[in-house]
Every structure is written in structure tokens, then in C-alpha cells.
Design a protein around this motif. Structure first.
Motif, PDB file in Angstrom:
ATOM      1  N   MET A 113       0.859  -1.196   0.000  1.00 23.13           N
ATOM      2  CA  MET A 113       0.000   0.000   0.000  1.00 23.13           C
ATOM      3  C   MET A 113       0.887   1.234   0.000  1.00 23.13           C
ATOM      4  SD  MET A 113      -3.112   0.653   2.638  1.00 23.13           S
ATOM      5  CE  MET A 113      -3.293   2.335   3.212  1.00 23.13           C
ATOM      6  N   TYR A 114       0.876   1.967  -1.082  1.00 25.47           N
ATOM      7  CA  TYR A 114       1.718   3.150  -1.287  1.00 25.47           C
ATOM      8  C   TYR A 114       3.213   2.825  -1.128  1.00 25.47           C
ATOM      9  CZ  TYR A 114      -2.579   5.985  -0.964  1.00 25.47           C
ATOM     10  OH  TYR A 114      -3.833   6.538  -1.154  1.00 25.47           O
ATOM     11  N   SER A 115       3.638   1.629  -1.529  1.00 22.15           N
ATOM     12  CA  SER A 115       5.074   1.323  -1.450  1.00 22.15           C
ATOM     13  C   SER A 115       5.648   0.859  -2.792  1.00 22.15           C
ATOM     14  CB  SER A 115       5.344   0.260  -0.367  1.00 22.15           C
ATOM     15  OG  SER A 115       4.636  -0.923  -0.631  1.00 22.15           O
ATOM     16  N   PHE A 116       4.782   0.401  -3.708  1.00 16.77           N
ATOM     17  CA  PHE A 116       5.279  -0.093  -5.006  1.00 16.77           C
ATOM     18  C   PHE A 116       6.049   0.996  -5.755  1.00 16.77           C
ATOM     19  CE2 PHE A 116       4.589  -1.424  -9.517  1.00 16.77           C
ATOM     20  CZ  PHE A 116       5.176  -2.669  -9.433  1.00 16.77           C
ATOM     21  N   LYS A 117       5.601   2.251  -5.595  1.00 14.61           N
ATOM     22  CA  LYS A 117       6.214   3.362  -6.343  1.00 14.61           C
ATOM     23  C   LYS A 117       7.656   3.644  -5.928  1.00 14.61           C
ATOM     24  CE  LYS A 117       4.193   6.928  -3.353  1.00 14.61           C
ATOM     25  NZ  LYS A 117       2.969   6.324  -2.829  1.00 14.61           N
ATOM     26  N   TYR A 118       8.112   3.052  -4.823  1.00 10.98           N
ATOM     27  CA  TYR A 118       9.490   3.287  -4.386  1.00 10.98           C
ATOM     28  C   TYR A 118      10.498   2.325  -5.011  1.00 10.98           C
ATOM     29  CZ  TYR A 118       7.372   6.465  -1.079  1.00 10.98           C
ATOM     30  OH  TYR A 118       6.653   7.495  -0.527  1.00 10.98           O
ATOM     31  N   ILE A 119      10.024   1.353  -5.789  1.00  9.28           N
ATOM     32  CA  ILE A 119      10.988   0.491  -6.496  1.00  9.28           C
ATOM     33  C   ILE A 119      11.529   1.316  -7.662  1.00  9.28           C
ATOM     34  CG2 ILE A 119      11.321  -1.668  -7.776  1.00  9.28           C
ATOM     35  CD1 ILE A 119       9.013  -2.844  -6.102  1.00  9.28           C
ATOM     36  N   ALA A 120      12.862   1.523  -7.619  1.00 11.98           N
ATOM     37  CA  ALA A 120      13.487   2.541  -8.481  1.00 11.98           C
ATOM     38  C   ALA A 120      13.437   2.219  -9.971  1.00 11.98           C
ATOM     39  CB  ALA A 120      14.932   2.716  -8.046  1.00 11.98           C
ATOM     40  N   ASP A 121      13.661   3.248 -10.765  1.00 11.55           N
ATOM     41  CA  ASP A 121      13.810   3.103 -12.217  1.00 11.55           C
ATOM     42  C   ASP A 121      15.049   2.275 -12.528  1.00 11.55           C
ATOM     43  OD1 ASP A 121      11.604   4.495 -12.949  1.00 11.55           O
ATOM     44  OD2 ASP A 121      12.641   6.393 -13.328  1.00 11.55           O
ATOM     45  N   PRO A 122      15.161   1.648 -13.694  1.00 15.79           N
ATOM     46  CA  PRO A 122      14.167   1.633 -14.762  1.00 15.79           C
ATOM     47  C   PRO A 122      12.984   0.716 -14.419  1.00 15.79           C
ATOM     48  CG  PRO A 122      16.009   0.228 -15.331  1.00 15.79           C
ATOM     49  CD  PRO A 122      16.371   0.888 -14.034  1.00 15.79           C
ATOM     50  N   ASP A 123      11.888   0.837 -15.214  1.00 20.13           N
ATOM     51  CA  ASP A 123      10.685   0.041 -14.958  1.00 20.13           C
ATOM     52  C   ASP A 123      10.982  -1.457 -14.938  1.00 20.13           C
ATOM     53  OD1 ASP A 123       9.250   2.343 -14.836  1.00 20.13           O
ATOM     54  OD2 ASP A 123       8.224   2.092 -16.776  1.00 20.13           O
ATOM     55  N   SER A 124      12.088  -1.848 -15.627  1.00 15.97           N
ATOM     56  CA  SER A 124      12.424  -3.283 -15.660  1.00 15.97           C
ATOM     57  C   SER A 124      12.691  -3.816 -14.247  1.00 15.97           C
ATOM     58  CB  SER A 124      13.627  -3.535 -16.562  1.00 15.97           C
ATOM     59  OG  SER A 124      14.705  -2.756 -16.139  1.00 15.97           O
ATOM     60  N   LYS A 125      13.102  -2.913 -13.314  1.00 17.66           N
ATOM     61  CA  LYS A 125      13.309  -3.359 -11.921  1.00 17.66           C
ATOM     62  C   LYS A 125      11.978  -3.761 -11.300  1.00 17.66           C
ATOM     63  CE  LYS A 125      17.445  -1.186 -10.155  1.00 17.66           C
ATOM     64  NZ  LYS A 125      17.947  -0.141  -9.286  1.00 17.66           N
ATOM     65  N   LYS A 126      10.945  -2.980 -11.601  1.00 11.41           N
ATOM     66  CA  LYS A 126       9.614  -3.336 -11.076  1.00 11.41           C
ATOM     67  C   LYS A 126       9.141  -4.640 -11.715  1.00 11.41           C
ATOM     68  CE  LYS A 126       7.519   1.074  -9.647  1.00 11.41           C
ATOM     69  NZ  LYS A 126       8.442   2.132 -10.051  1.00 11.41           N
ATOM     70  N   GLY A 213      13.600   9.322  -6.241  1.00 11.13           N
ATOM     71  CA  GLY A 213      13.137   8.665  -5.013  1.00 11.13           C
ATOM     72  C   GLY A 213      11.727   8.099  -5.103  1.00 11.13           C
ATOM     73  N   VAL A 214      10.901   8.647  -5.996  1.00 11.61           N
ATOM     74  CA  VAL A 214       9.528   8.144  -6.185  1.00 11.61           C
ATOM     75  C   VAL A 214       9.325   7.905  -7.679  1.00 11.61           C
ATOM     76  CG1 VAL A 214       7.138   8.459  -5.463  1.00 11.61           C
ATOM     77  CG2 VAL A 214       8.889   9.873  -4.440  1.00 11.61           C
ATOM     78  N   TYR A 215       8.873   6.702  -8.033  1.00  9.46           N
ATOM     79  CA  TYR A 215       8.878   6.315  -9.449  1.00  9.46           C
ATOM     80  C   TYR A 215       7.501   5.761  -9.837  1.00  9.46           C
ATOM     81  CZ  TYR A 215      13.751   6.360  -7.956  1.00  9.46           C
ATOM     82  OH  TYR A 215      14.951   6.712  -7.400  1.00  9.46           O
ATOM     83  N   TYR A 216       6.599   6.661 -10.175  1.00  8.62           N
ATOM     84  CA  TYR A 216       5.242   6.243 -10.517  1.00  8.62           C
ATOM     85  C   TYR A 216       5.216   5.524 -11.867  1.00  8.62           C
ATOM     86  CZ  TYR A 216       3.919   9.657  -6.944  1.00  8.62           C
ATOM     87  OH  TYR A 216       3.790  10.349  -5.773  1.00  8.62           O
ATOM     88  N   VAL A 217       4.281   4.580 -12.001  1.00  5.62           N
ATOM     89  CA  VAL A 217       4.034   3.974 -13.318  1.00  5.62           C
ATOM     90  C   VAL A 217       2.560   4.179 -13.670  1.00  5.62           C
ATOM     91  CG1 VAL A 217       5.858   2.201 -13.292  1.00  5.62           C
ATOM     92  CG2 VAL A 217       3.641   1.701 -12.219  1.00  5.62           C
ATOM     93  N   SER A 218       2.206   3.843 -14.898  1.00 10.86           N
ATOM     94  CA  SER A 218       0.805   4.005 -15.291  1.00 10.86           C
ATOM     95  C   SER A 218       0.032   2.732 -14.951  1.00 10.86           C
ATOM     96  CB  SER A 218       0.697   4.291 -16.792  1.00 10.86           C
ATOM     97  OG  SER A 218       1.043   3.127 -17.519  1.00 10.86           O
ATOM     98  N   ARG A 219      -1.292   2.907 -14.833  1.00 10.62           N
ATOM     99  CA  ARG A 219      -2.168   1.744 -14.601  1.00 10.62           C
ATOM    100  C   ARG A 219      -2.001   0.717 -15.716  1.00 10.62           C
ATOM    101  NH1 ARG A 219      -5.615   5.079 -12.248  1.00 10.62           N
ATOM    102  NH2 ARG A 219      -5.957   6.099 -14.221  1.00 10.62           N
ATOM    103  N   GLU A 220      -1.921   1.233 -16.957  1.00  5.43           N
ATOM    104  CA  GLU A 220      -1.802   0.336 -18.112  1.00  5.43           C
ATOM    105  C   GLU A 220      -0.516  -0.473 -18.026  1.00  5.43           C
ATOM    106  OE1 GLU A 220      -2.644   3.469 -18.181  1.00  5.43           O
ATOM    107  OE2 GLU A 220      -4.676   3.432 -19.013  1.00  5.43           O
ATOM    108  N   TRP A 221       0.568   0.182 -17.581  1.00  4.83           N
ATOM    109  CA  TRP A 221       1.849  -0.527 -17.467  1.00  4.83           C
ATOM    110  C   TRP A 221       1.714  -1.680 -16.477  1.00  4.83           C
ATOM    111  CZ3 TRP A 221       5.156  -2.013 -13.665  1.00  4.83           C
ATOM    112  CH2 TRP A 221       6.395  -2.541 -14.091  1.00  4.83           C
ATOM    113  N   LEU A 222       1.108  -1.404 -15.333  1.00  2.00           N
ATOM    114  CA  LEU A 222       1.022  -2.469 -14.324  1.00  2.00           C
ATOM    115  C   LEU A 222       0.137  -3.613 -14.815  1.00  2.00           C
ATOM    116  CD1 LEU A 222       1.873  -3.638 -11.683  1.00  2.00           C
ATOM    117  CD2 LEU A 222       0.040  -2.427 -10.543  1.00  2.00           C
TER     118      LEU A 222
END
Ligand SMILES: C[S@@+](CC[C@H](N)C(=O)[O-])C[C@H]1O[C@@H](n2cnc3c(N)ncnc32)[C@H](O)[C@@H]1O
Length: 251
Positions: A113-126, A213-222
Motif C-alpha cells: 500500500m503506497y510502497s510499489f512506487k518506491y521500487i526505483a527506475d528503470p521500470d524493468s526493476k519493477k 526517489g519516487v517512481y510512478y508507473v501508469s495503470r496500463e503498465w502495471l
């Protein structure tokens, strides 16, 4: 590196805990957890422990492990645990991305809950995190991700506008939450807290736009990535006009 998080419980409470977005997110997560009735669940990025503590009280038969990277937050969570005398939650100071440290094969539910966005760039890490998580989860287990998401293809200007809306909304919640009376002193206090909050607001918008420090992604990406990894996407619904969204994924 940005100072993107809060150092004291008081600061966190004024800034985040009592906003309508947070309360609504926590209420909805509580409802979803009551549908699943997990025997064992893990919260990754538990902050001051408020959500895990609430879930532990509401679900006395559920064992909960709550993990946060910051020692200070784990300290606060343990103090709260002591005050509340709940025995079915354990707070652990660790990095959520070190998945080998957790008993994921036994968990029926993982909450972020409000923690996924802290996994750093690039998106491939997420993406790699989701892959690793999926491979370690048991069949049928749920992953709930509640966070703020961007619109697909959003420009820097769009992101700035969205985050400004989000954080200015929060600061109005903070004003009303901190108004404890109508005396001149009470009103001044609420405005003072709001002013402090607005200083953070500027930083929060900047960190989000600069991806510092904060790395938002889009809903579509997830949605796309979760499917690619193998998850069933049961839900991916917005909670509010600020783009907070809850995803319920299942292995
Ligand atoms: C906004 S707070 C989460 C609030 C909390 N989930 C709740 O419901 O009240 C995000 C938390 O994620 C934690 N965090 C960020 N990166 C982390 C990591 N790699 N491992 C563990 N915790 C992390 C931060 O320390 C922070 O306390």
C-alpha cells in the motif's frame, strides 16, 4: 537523493495518515482482506504500521508480517504494537526487494500500500520484482497493490498537474483534520500545519516529476506487466479522481 519520506510519526500523521485518500485506501484494503481471510499475509512497506495493526485487530486468526526499510518506522510500529497488545503481527526491518528473506510460499496475501512506487527506475526493476515475487508465491495467493498511478503517455506537465492536484487536496484534508476548534489560536494552528504540509507538497511534486526517489508507473503498465508475468488481474480500479488505484492480482 531526495528526502521523500517522513522522519517522525507526527509528521507522517499530519501529512499522510488522515487524508481522505489514505483513509479510503485503508478502508478498501481492509474490506478486500476480509474477503480473502488469509491465514498468513505479508505487508511490504508498512510505514508506521497503522495498516498492519488495523488488519491484525480485524482479523485475529491471520498472522501478519510487516516489513519496512526504515528502522525508525519499525521502531514506531513496535511501540504501537506494545500499546495495542496485538499478538498476530510482527514488524521486521528489511528491504522488501530481498524476496529470499520472506516466507512467500506460505503467504495467502501480499499487500503493498503506497510502497510499489518506491521500487526505483528503470521500470524493468519493477518488472523483475513482480517476476521474482510471482515465482515465489503459492498458487492462488493474492497480491494487492494500492498506489497512485499515472495516465498512460502522461507528459512531465501532466504528471506535475496530477501530483499538484493530489498533494494540494491532501493539504486541505490536513487543514480540516487539524482544526480542533474555532478560536483564533485553533484556526492559526490548522493553517500553520497546512503551510508546513504545502512545503512538503512542492517537494513531493518535484520528486515525482524528476523521478527522484519516487517512481510512478501508469495503470496500463502495471496491468500489462502483471499479465505478462503470469498474474490474473482481478481488479484494477481507481479509488478517486487523484488516480489512486487498487490492483488485485492472483497467481
Ligand atoms: C507511504 S509509506 C507506506 C504506508 C503504509 N503501507 C501504510 O499503509 O500506512 C511507504 C513505505 O515504504 C517503505 N519502503 C520504501 N522502499 C522500501 C524497500 N525497498 N523495502 C522496504 N520498505 C520500503 C518506506 O520506508 C515507507 O515507510
Amino acid at each position: 537523493m531526495a528526502k521523500f519520506l517522513f522522519e517522525s510519526d507526527e509528521e507522517f500523521k499530519q501529512y499522510m495518515s488522515d487524508t481522505l485518500a489514505y483513509v479510503n485506501m485503508q478502508n478498501t484494503v481492509s474490506k478486500l482482506v476480509s474477503f480473502v481471510k488469509p491465514q498468513y499475509m505479508i505487508e511490504f512497506g508498512s510505514g508506521n504500521g497503522a495498516t498492519s495493526l488495523r488488519l491484525a485487530k480485524e482479523n485475529p486468526k491471520t498472522s501478519i508480517v510487516a516489513v519496512d526499510l526504515r528502522e525508525k518506522m519499525i521502531g514506531l510500529s513496535k511501540e504501537k504494537l506494545f500499546q495495542n497488545r496485538v499478538s498476530n503481527v510482527t514488524f521486521i526491518n528489511n528491504d522488501l526487494t530481498n524476496l529470499e528473506n520472506y516466507n512467500l510460499g506460505n503467504a495467502n496475501l501480499i499487500l503493498m500500500m503506497y510502497s510499489f512506487k518506491y521500487i526505483a527506475d528503470p521500470d524493468s526493476k519493477k518488472e523483475n520484482f513482480l517476476k521474482d515475487l510471482y515465482s515465489r508465491m503459492r498458487e492462488g495467493a493474492y497480491l494487492i497493490i494500492g498506489d497512485t498511478f499515472l495516465e498512460e503517455g502522461a507528459t512531465k506537465e501532466d504528471v506535475k498537474r496530477q501530483l499538484e492536484d493530489r498533494y494540494y487536496n491532501n493539504s486541505k484534508d490536513v487543514f480540516w483534520n487539524n482544526l480542533k476548534g474555532l478560536s483564533e489560536e485553533d484556526v492559526k494552528y490548522a493553517f500553520d500545519v497546512q503551510t508546513i504540509n504545502r512545503m512538503h507538497t512542492k517537494d513531493q511534486v518535484k520528486f515525482g516529476v524528476d523521478r527522484d526517489g519516487v517512481y510512478y508507473v501508469s495503470r496500463e503498465w502495471l496491468k500489462k506487466t502483471a499479465k505478462k508475468v503470469g498474474f490474473k488481474v482481478l481488479l484494477g480500479e481507481r479509488l478517486n479522481s487523484l488516480s489512486d488505484t487498487i490492483f488485485v492480482l492472483q497467481k
